[in-house]
Design a protein around this motif. Structure first.
Motif, short mmCIF file in Angstrom:
data_model
loop_
_atom_site.label_atom_id
_atom_site.label_comp_id
_atom_site.label_asym_id
_atom_site.label_seq_id
_atom_site.Cartn_x
_atom_site.Cartn_y
_atom_site.Cartn_z
N SER A 112 -0.04 -2.15 3.34
CA SER A 112 1.08 -1.21 3.17
C SER A 112 1.64 -1.27 1.76
N SER A 113 1.71 -2.47 1.20
CA SER A 113 2.20 -2.64 -0.17
C SER A 113 1.27 -1.96 -1.18
N ILE A 114 -0.03 -2.08 -0.96
CA ILE A 114 -1.00 -1.43 -1.85
C ILE A 114 -0.86 0.09 -1.79
N PHE A 115 -0.75 0.63 -0.57
CA PHE A 115 -0.55 2.07 -0.42
C PHE A 115 0.75 2.52 -1.12
N LYS A 116 1.80 1.72 -0.97
CA LYS A 116 3.08 2.06 -1.58
C LYS A 116 2.96 2.15 -3.10
N GLN A 117 2.23 1.19 -3.68
CA GLN A 117 2.05 1.20 -5.14
C GLN A 117 1.23 2.40 -5.60
N ILE A 118 0.21 2.77 -4.81
CA ILE A 118 -0.57 3.97 -5.15
C ILE A 118 0.31 5.20 -5.12
N GLN A 120 3.57 5.41 -5.52
CA GLN A 120 4.68 5.40 -6.46
C GLN A 120 4.26 5.51 -7.93
N THR A 121 3.02 5.21 -8.24
CA THR A 121 2.63 5.25 -9.64
C THR A 121 2.63 6.68 -10.18
N ASP A 122 3.15 6.85 -11.39
CA ASP A 122 3.19 8.17 -12.03
C ASP A 122 1.93 8.45 -12.83
N ASN A 123 1.14 7.43 -13.04
CA ASN A 123 -0.09 7.56 -13.84
C ASN A 123 -1.27 7.80 -12.91
N ASP A 124 -1.78 9.03 -12.87
CA ASP A 124 -2.89 9.35 -11.97
C ASP A 124 -4.18 8.64 -12.35
N ASN A 125 -4.24 8.09 -13.55
CA ASN A 125 -5.43 7.35 -13.97
C ASN A 125 -5.15 5.84 -14.05
N GLU A 126 -4.17 5.40 -13.29
CA GLU A 126 -3.84 3.98 -13.27
C GLU A 126 -5.03 3.15 -12.80
N MET A 127 -5.39 2.12 -13.58
CA MET A 127 -6.53 1.27 -13.24
C MET A 127 -6.34 0.60 -11.88
N PHE A 128 -5.11 0.34 -11.50
CA PHE A 128 -4.85 -0.28 -10.20
C PHE A 128 -5.44 0.56 -9.06
N ILE A 129 -5.34 1.89 -9.15
CA ILE A 129 -5.88 2.77 -8.10
C ILE A 129 -7.40 2.62 -8.03
N THR A 130 -8.04 2.53 -9.19
CA THR A 130 -9.50 2.37 -9.23
C THR A 130 -9.92 1.06 -8.59
N VAL A 131 -9.21 -0.02 -8.93
CA VAL A 131 -9.56 -1.34 -8.38
C VAL A 131 -9.30 -1.38 -6.87
N ALA A 132 -8.14 -0.87 -6.44
CA ALA A 132 -7.84 -0.85 -5.00
C ALA A 132 -8.86 -0.03 -4.23
N ALA A 191 -8.17 8.97 -11.26
CA ALA A 191 -8.32 7.87 -10.31
C ALA A 191 -7.68 8.22 -8.97
N LYS A 192 -6.53 8.89 -9.02
CA LYS A 192 -5.84 9.24 -7.77
C LYS A 192 -6.60 10.34 -7.02
N MET A 193 -7.14 11.32 -7.75
CA MET A 193 -7.91 12.37 -7.09
C MET A 193 -9.14 11.78 -6.41
N LEU A 194 -9.84 10.88 -7.09
CA LEU A 194 -11.02 10.25 -6.50
C LEU A 194 -10.64 9.37 -5.31
N PHE A 195 -9.48 8.76 -5.38
CA PHE A 195 -9.01 7.97 -4.23
C PHE A 195 -8.82 8.88 -3.01
N TYR A 196 -8.17 10.01 -3.18
CA TYR A 196 -7.93 10.93 -2.07
C TYR A 196 -9.26 11.48 -1.51
N ILE A 197 -10.07 12.06 -2.38
CA ILE A 197 -11.24 12.80 -1.92
C ILE A 197 -12.41 11.89 -1.57
#
Length: 578
Positions: A112-118, A120-132, A191-197
């Motif tokens: 749940s914490s990982i989802f929350k961070q995804i 809340q981040t304003d950077n759609d290319n945040e490396m955290f999203i790629t790693v998660a 990174a966020k678009m690839l996470f969703y799709i």
């Protein structure tokens, strides 16, 4: 080495590790190839568990800014993700419980914490999203290849959240709309678009089939939600496969997989296909779209023996949809009349390293092609050996599967292939009748396979030598409460010329004779009733079965044929498959 690894992993905590420790742990993990991975895991299990738990702890800590942009940390996380992927795909010798403990060593609060961070981040290319995403992708791979893993509560938590907060969100539809454009700037693939799709679609695909009872919406609703965008995306981009970027390939793969999973939602319902394809023309257009992807030869060169890359996965997913289409719709003529489709599927099946792809290709071709067409394909000579090898290994496997293919799927494929003359002859040459007889006690579908095979003269002789099986068939024909089983048992016995009833006819009894017998599929009952009414109105005595015969169907049919001067066969696709 195990001792050194144990010493190193005793040091992780929430603070950034030294670069030296990261490098040493990464170096040890990179050195574990398939030959030594099993031994390493058993010797270093506790230490590995510490590492896996530490990674989830770091990902869920909320302090990723301290380390996420450090190239050494990034390499470390990629190394562990690669190690875990290798663990999932290449090591049947490692117990499922061990894999689950290592790969699912995470709590619902951490997820749940990982989802929350995804979120809340304003950077759609945040490396955290790629790693998660790497960790969620590995979770999806694990549950796809190990169905018992679906029972874990963490799996339910992850996928229920993904379904309601990502898949059914307006943002998901926005990303689909961007993908439906003929020209997509590379900047779209954040990174966020690839996470969703890619990541979220893959997760639901892996989760949905064994867990339909846990999903709050229906397959029809999900198909309707994605249908228009999906069809548009596949159509547009199937025309330019050679221009796909790596990111577009990943998105296309998981969208097609997602829809394929929905089409197989409960294994037998036709409703999803009807919702997906609202007109017959859309069906034919989509077949051509999928075939353009399937026939793209550079993908063939990249295919693996497991579903571990996008090129293998997209072939498997496209074939899943085609298989569902040929099972539920009357489209065999479309395949039979299109030689290029036949050749494309044959070429794919011939070169496939992934057995599920070969199984799907053979299943589709066996369903739609005539005996002569199938026999003329290059892959015809290897089909029997391919199926029997998998079937025999699955039968002797404690979980009744070959790799990840359950024996039920293999038997369903055998039903289609066993109707072909050259497969029957191959079965006789390989003396596989004892195998089918042995399996028949556990899997009733085997009787349908044996019935189809029993039209072959050599197989008839082989069956007659199994007196106990003949006795069993006779009992089933007389005593089974299952109407279909009675019919099948009678059919096999009829082909073996056992228990034929006396069909002698008195030539002087016109009441027992007919001018015409109508043979048809009961799916064309309305049309054939019109034909019957017209013929009888014109004075013809017509034999037709409107209520579907019971008991010894073969003898009833034989008597009708003997008593009729003319047989009218109402040929249709359903009649051909019957």
């Amino acid at each position: 080495m195990e001792k050194k690894f144990e010493e190193l992993v005793g040091k992780p905590n929430i603070s950034p590790l030294s670069i030296d420790i990261l490098r040493q742990i990464s170096l040890i993990l990179k050195g574990q190839d398939n030959g030594c991975l099993c031994s390493f895991i058993h010797k270093s299990y506790e230490s590995l568990l510490v590492v896996e738990r530490w990674v989830w702890k770091v990902l869920s800590s909320g302090y990723f800014d301290e380390w996420i942009n450090d190239e050494h940390y990034q390499e470390f996380f990629y190394t562990i993700a690669s190690f875990n992927k290798n663990l999932i795909f290449n090591n049947d010798d490692i117990e499922l419980s061990v894999k689950a403990a290592l790969l699912l060593s995470v709590s619902t609060d951490q997820v749940s914490s990982i989802f929350k961070q995804i979120n809340q981040t304003d950077n759609d290319n945040e490396m955290f999203i790629t790693v998660a995403s790497l960790w969620f992708d590995n979770h999806s791979c694990f549950i796809h290849y190990n169905p018992p893993a679906h029972a874990f509560p963490i799996t339910d938590h992850i996928n229920q959240y993904i379904l309601h907060n990502y898949i059914l969100s307006n943002q998901y539809k926005t990303y689909l709309n961007e993908l439906s454009q003929s020209v997509i700037p590379q900047s779209v693939f954040t990174a966020k678009m690839l996470f969703y799709i890619r990541t979220c679609s893959f997760s639901i695909f892996s989760y949905v089939n064994p867990n339909t009872h846990k999903i709050s919406c229906t397959a029809d609703e999900l198909v309707h939600w994605i249908r228009d965008d999906y069809l548009q995306i596949v159509h547009i981009h199937s025309l330019t496969v050679a221009l796909w970027s790596k990111e577009l390939l990943g998105c296309m793969t998981q969208l097609i997989s997602f829809v394929g999973g929905l089409c197989w939602w409960d294994g037998h319902s036709k409703k999803q296909i009807k919702v997906l394809f609202v007109t017959e023309q859309i069906i034919y257009d989509h077949i051509e779209d999928l075939m353009r992807i399937i026939d793209y030869r550079p993908f063939h060169k990249e295919m693996k023996s497991v579903r571990s890359n996008d090129e293998t996965s997209i072939m498997d997913a496209a074939l899943m949809i085609l298989m569902r289409m040929v099972q539920t719709e009357n489209i065999s003529w479309f395949f039979r009349s299109n030689v290029s489709i036949q050749n494309a599927l044959s070429t794919l099946g011939e070169g496939a390293l992934y057995d599920e792809i070969g199984l799907s290709v053979y299943g589709i071709l066996g369903k739609v092609l005539s005996d002569e067409q199938l026999k003329n394909l290059k892959i015809a000579n290897s089909m029997g050996v391919f199926f029997f090898n998998m079937l025999e290994k699955a039968w002797h496997h404690p979980l009744k599967k070959y790799r990840q293919i359950r024996i039920e799927y293999l038997l369903q494929g055998s039903v289609n292939l066993s109707k072909h003359d050259f497969i029957q002859q191959e079965t006789a040459k390989m003396s596989k009748i004892p195998l089918f007889i042995e399996m028949s006690d556990q899997y009733p579908i085997v009787f349908d396979i044996i019935w189809a095979l029993s039209f072959n003269h050599d197989i008839q002789q082989q069956l007659r030598s199994h007196s106990s099986f003949i006795h069993k068939l006779s009992q089933l024909a007389k005593e089974s409460n299952d109407e279909q089983m009675c019919k099948t048992a009678h059919g096999i016995l009829w082909n073996l010329e056992i228990n034929h009833q006396d069909r002698s006819i008195s030539q002087s009894t016109n009441e027992n004779t007919f001018h015409i017998m109508i043979s048809y599929s009961h799916k064309e009952k309305v049309l054939c009733k019109q034909l019957y009414d017209e013929l009888t109105k014109n004075g013809y005595r017509v034999w037709i079965d409107f209520d579907q015969m019971h008991g010894n169907v073969m003898d009833a049919m034989a008597q009708a044929i003997d008593r009729s001067e003319i047989i009218i066969i109402c040929m249709s696709e359903q009649y051909r498959q019957s």
